[in-house]
Design an enzyme around this catalytic site. Structure first.
Site, PDB file in Angstrom:
ATOM      1  CB  CYS A   2      -0.872   0.031   1.251  1.00  0.00           C
ATOM      2  SG  CYS A   2      -1.895  -1.431   1.417  1.00  0.00           S
ATOM      3  NE  ARG A  27       4.331   1.407  -1.323  1.00  0.00           N
ATOM      4  CZ  ARG A  27       5.482   0.793  -1.098  1.00  0.00           C
ATOM      5  NH1 ARG A  27       6.507   1.020  -1.880  1.00  0.00           N
ATOM      6  NH2 ARG A  27       5.614  -0.049  -0.096  1.00  0.00           N
ATOM      7  CD1 TRP A  74      -2.446  -4.948  -4.743  1.00  0.00           C
ATOM      8  CD2 TRP A  74      -2.055  -6.185  -2.922  1.00  0.00           C
ATOM      9  NE1 TRP A  74      -2.304  -6.254  -5.143  1.00  0.00           N
ATOM     10  CE2 TRP A  74      -2.066  -7.039  -4.058  1.00  0.00           C
ATOM     11  CE3 TRP A  74      -1.823  -6.755  -1.672  1.00  0.00           C
ATOM     12  CZ2 TRP A  74      -1.854  -8.414  -3.975  1.00  0.00           C
ATOM     13  CZ3 TRP A  74      -1.619  -8.126  -1.587  1.00  0.00           C
ATOM     14  CH2 TRP A  74      -1.638  -8.931  -2.728  1.00  0.00           C
ATOM     15  CG  ASN A 100       2.671  -0.793   3.262  1.00  0.00           C
ATOM     16  OD1 ASN A 100       2.114  -1.798   2.830  1.00  0.00           O
ATOM     17  ND2 ASN A 100       3.894  -0.440   2.909  1.00  0.00           N
ATOM     18  N   GLY A 101       1.116  -3.029   5.486  1.00  0.00           N
ATOM     19  CA  GLY A 101       1.675  -4.217   6.138  1.00  0.00           C
ATOM     20  C   GLY A 101       0.556  -5.131   6.593  1.00  0.00           C
ATOM     21  CD  GLU A 481      10.864 -11.236 -16.667  1.00  0.00           C
ATOM     22  OE1 GLU A 481      10.587 -12.021 -15.745  1.00  0.00           O
ATOM     23  OE2 GLU A 481      10.544 -10.037 -16.627  1.00  0.00           O
ATOM     24  CE  LYS A 485       7.298  -8.322 -16.781  1.00  0.00           C
ATOM     25  NZ  LYS A 485       8.397  -8.755 -15.984  1.00  0.00           N
ATOM     26  CD  GLU A 488       4.090  -8.888 -14.241  1.00  0.00           C
ATOM     27  OE1 GLU A 488       3.821  -8.688 -13.052  1.00  0.00           O
ATOM     28  OE2 GLU A 488       5.259  -8.872 -14.667  1.00  0.00           O
ATOM     29  CG  HIS A 504       8.878 -35.515 -21.051  1.00  0.00           C
ATOM     30  ND1 HIS A 504       9.113 -36.855 -21.211  1.00  0.00           N
ATOM     31  CD2 HIS A 504       9.988 -34.885 -21.494  1.00  0.00           C
ATOM     32  CE1 HIS A 504      10.325 -37.043 -21.706  1.00  0.00           C
ATOM     33  NE2 HIS A 504      10.874 -35.846 -21.891  1.00  0.00           N
ATOM     34  CE  LYS A 603       8.200  -1.844  -9.832  1.00  0.00           C
ATOM     35  NZ  LYS A 603       8.428  -2.654 -11.048  1.00  0.00           N
TER      36      LYS A 603
END
Ligand code: M6R
Length: 608
Positions: A2, A27, A74, A100-101, A481, A485, A488, A504, A603
């Site tokens: 947050c 955030r 968030w 935040n937390g 990667e 990308k 998300e 397989h 983020k």
């Protein structure tokens, strides 16, 4: 997770809070709110949705005041909603808190506070803080906050204002970021530097357990034992523009285009006048190095993918066994770590909770700790013995791009340096790789100079339900990667697998029209990749290959080829990831996605 911002001074606080929050939206952005002291009361306004919803609501009323706190959320505890948005208040609405937390013992505290007659409105853990402060409050806000945090278990950065203390803003941090901005006749708190840059470049970094008491003219910092401490002011030297879009449609696109420069910025300070690598920031003597029998690289998400390339580079050049592990798993698998282990934590933000916890576990077991991070003064940078900064500049988009590329550069620099020190790499090879590394900014620029085919492909392929990325060796790591990308920011399901693993199981999912991205840059694996491409083509896949300029015969097998300039096989990840980033970006744009603020993401992940 947050974003927090707080202000005490002489200016109108609402615009300052909103502007600060706009810089922290990366955030978290599922709700936003502010609390303002005015006319002998604390006024709270908060809304579900983006900051723009709150801005719109506030544009229709005038709330004057020069003291306030703001928050962009968030969600962790409780769905995104008006009532769960911060700030939270005590029952009488005299005290307002942003946080935040995560407060781990909030249920126990909540039950107790309800018995004490406190009325809860939200499902959040944060609301207990407001009621706790109220419980202990007898006119002294600082004392009440101090008593309250003694009861809290978990991670927090907290900002508090109270009707009874209109000349004070109190804040405290433990395991969540919080900085203090120093102004003239005004002072600030914030979760990150961009929120302050419009007003000040002088900041204090707080340590865990620190409490700060701000007035218009004064800043007092108390450590976890309540003792007043003096700290050095840190002067931020960034250009304000670094945290702005600068004409690009999205931060992500701007940051992709900043990569050639980011590579240079990470490389240049580490190359001495003789053209050799000088890693002054990493203090490992030859003797210490001879005792290191293993390197463990730990990170999350994109940083983990950089760690995989780090494993490849270190094993190749320095011949030291390397394990790369996902930070959220590391401490739960009883890892073999001792004083002969070199532990490298890779983290753009330097505040990822799992990476931090892994670092602490490795330290407890005696390992030497190096942090590779992009954020000066971040928690991870402060807890490591040595810090290697990736000078990518501020990365705002949730999807990491330029930070990843600088993490790769860092991995190569560390690998080359260790290799030369250990004598596992000849000076000729070292010089050859380093020379090539230094040529990569220009080659990256070349890729960015012509993106028309990528845009064209994105416009045709944006409707896929599912996309597969295949590759071998380091190409597989780059594929992972690229896949991350894409998922998300475009919300398309995608999966990356080692090309040899296709048969397989995963090949069962390939059907007519399935999009497969094949990264095929490695000479010694090239023929094998061509076979893998043929296998998926035979099942109807549409294949876009990433190959080096001289590998033109791949055009006979793949449907389309995105070329990267010629470079040595060991270094291809730095170039081959760029078309994948751009493809993900343009696909997301074609789907109308909010690229910089993808749903459900934030983020930095400061909770486990
Ligand atoms: O700040 P960190 O590098 O520690 O963050 C790790 C991951 O959360 C991060 O890389 C995440 O995967 C990004 N959203 C990827 O684009």
């Amino acid at each position: 997770m947050c974003g927090i911002v707080g202000y005490i001074g002489k200016q109108e606080v609402v615009p300052i809070l909103l502007e600060g929050l706009s810089k922290l939206e990366y955030r978290g952005y599922d709700s936003a709110g502010v609390a303002i002291y005015n006319n002998n009361k604390v006024t709270v306004r908060k809304n579900k949705g983006r900051l723009s919803v709150l801005e719109k609501a506030l544009s229709t009323e005038k709330i004057n005041g020069t003291l306030g706190i703001g928050h962009t959320r968030w969600a962790t505890h409780g769905e995104p909603s008006d009532v769960n948005a911060h700030p939270h208040e005590n029952t009488s609405g005299d005290i307002a808190v942003v946080h935040n937390g995560i407060i781990e013992n909030y249920m126990k505290l909540k039950d107790w506070l309800i018995e004490e007659g406190k009325e809860f409105k939200s499902d959040t853990d944060t609301e207990v803080i407001a009621h706790l402060i109220d419980y202990y409050f007898d006119g002294d806000l600082v004392l009440a906050v101090q008593k309250s945090i003694e009861k809290l278990e978990g991670a927090y950065a907290i900002g508090v204002i109270s009707k009874s203390n209109p000349d004070q803003l109190v804040a405290v941090r433990k395991d969540s970021p919080l900085i203090v901005g120093v102004g003239e006749g005004e002072n600030f708190i914030a979760s990150d530097i961009p929120a302050l840059l419009k007003h000040t470049r002088d900041v204090y970094f707080l340590d865990d357990g620190d409490m700060v008491i701000l007035t218009q003219e004064n800043i007092r910092i108390l450590n976890e034992f309540g003792k007043e401490v003096k700290k050095e002011i840190f002067n931020v030297t960034w250009d304000v523009k670094a945290a702005e879009k600068g004409g690009y449609q999205h931060f992500m696109l701007k940051e992709i285009h900043e990569q050639p420069n980011a590579i240079k910025e990470t490389l240049s300070p580490r190359i001495d006048a003789d053209g050799n690598i000088d890693l002054a920031e990493i203090n490992i003597t030859k003797e210490e190095l001879s005792e290191i029998n293993k390197i463990v690289i730990v990170a999350c998400g994109t940083a983990y993918h950089a760690g995989l390339v780090g494993k490849y580079a270190i094993e190749k050049f320095a011949k030291i066994p390397v394990e790369t592990d996902v930070a959220s798993e590391f401490r739960y698998r009883d890892p073999f770590i001792d004083k002969n282990t070199l532990f490298i934590a890779v983290s753009q933000s330097g505040e990822t909770a799992d990476t931090l916890a892994a670092l602490r576990e490795a330290r407890r077991r005696g390992a030497k700790i190096i942090a590779v991070t992009n954020v000066v003064g971040s928690r991870i940078s402060r807890e490591a013995e040595d810090v290697f900064y990736t000078w990518a500049g501020p990365e705002i988009a949730v999807a990491s791009t330029k930070a990843y590329i600088t993490q790769l550069v860092s991995m190569y620099l560390i690998a080359l340096d260790l290799g030369l020190k250990k004598g596992t790499l000849t000076k000729e090879k070292y010089d050859e790789v380093l020379k090539e590394l230094r040529s990569l900014p220009e080659k990256a620029e070349q890729i960015l100079g012509d993106i028309s085919l990528i845009q064209e492909l994105a416009d045709k392929q944006f409707n896929n339900q599912s996309v597969f990325y295949i590759g071998r060796g380091i190409d597989d790591y780059v594929g992972r990667e690229g896949s991350l990308k894409l998922k998300e920011i475009s919300y398309i399901h995608s999966e990356a697998i080692a090309a040899g693993e296709l048969k397989h199981g995963t090949i069962a999912l390939i059907e007519e029209g399935t999009l497969v991205i094949a990264v095929a840059t490695q000479e010694h694996l090239y023929e094998k990749m061509l076979s893998n491409i043929k296998e998926v083509k035979a099942r109807g896949a549409y294949v876009i290959a990433i190959a080096k300029e001289n590998q033109v015969e791949i055009e006979k097998t793949a449907d389309k080829v995105l070329y990267i300039p010629e470079t040595m096989d060991e270094l291809t990840p730095i170039l081959s990831v760029i078309p994948l980033q751009l493809l993900a970006y343009y696909i997301a744009v074609a789907r109308g996605c909010d690229v910089d603020k993808p749903k459900n993401l934030a983020k930095s992940v400061t909770v486990e």
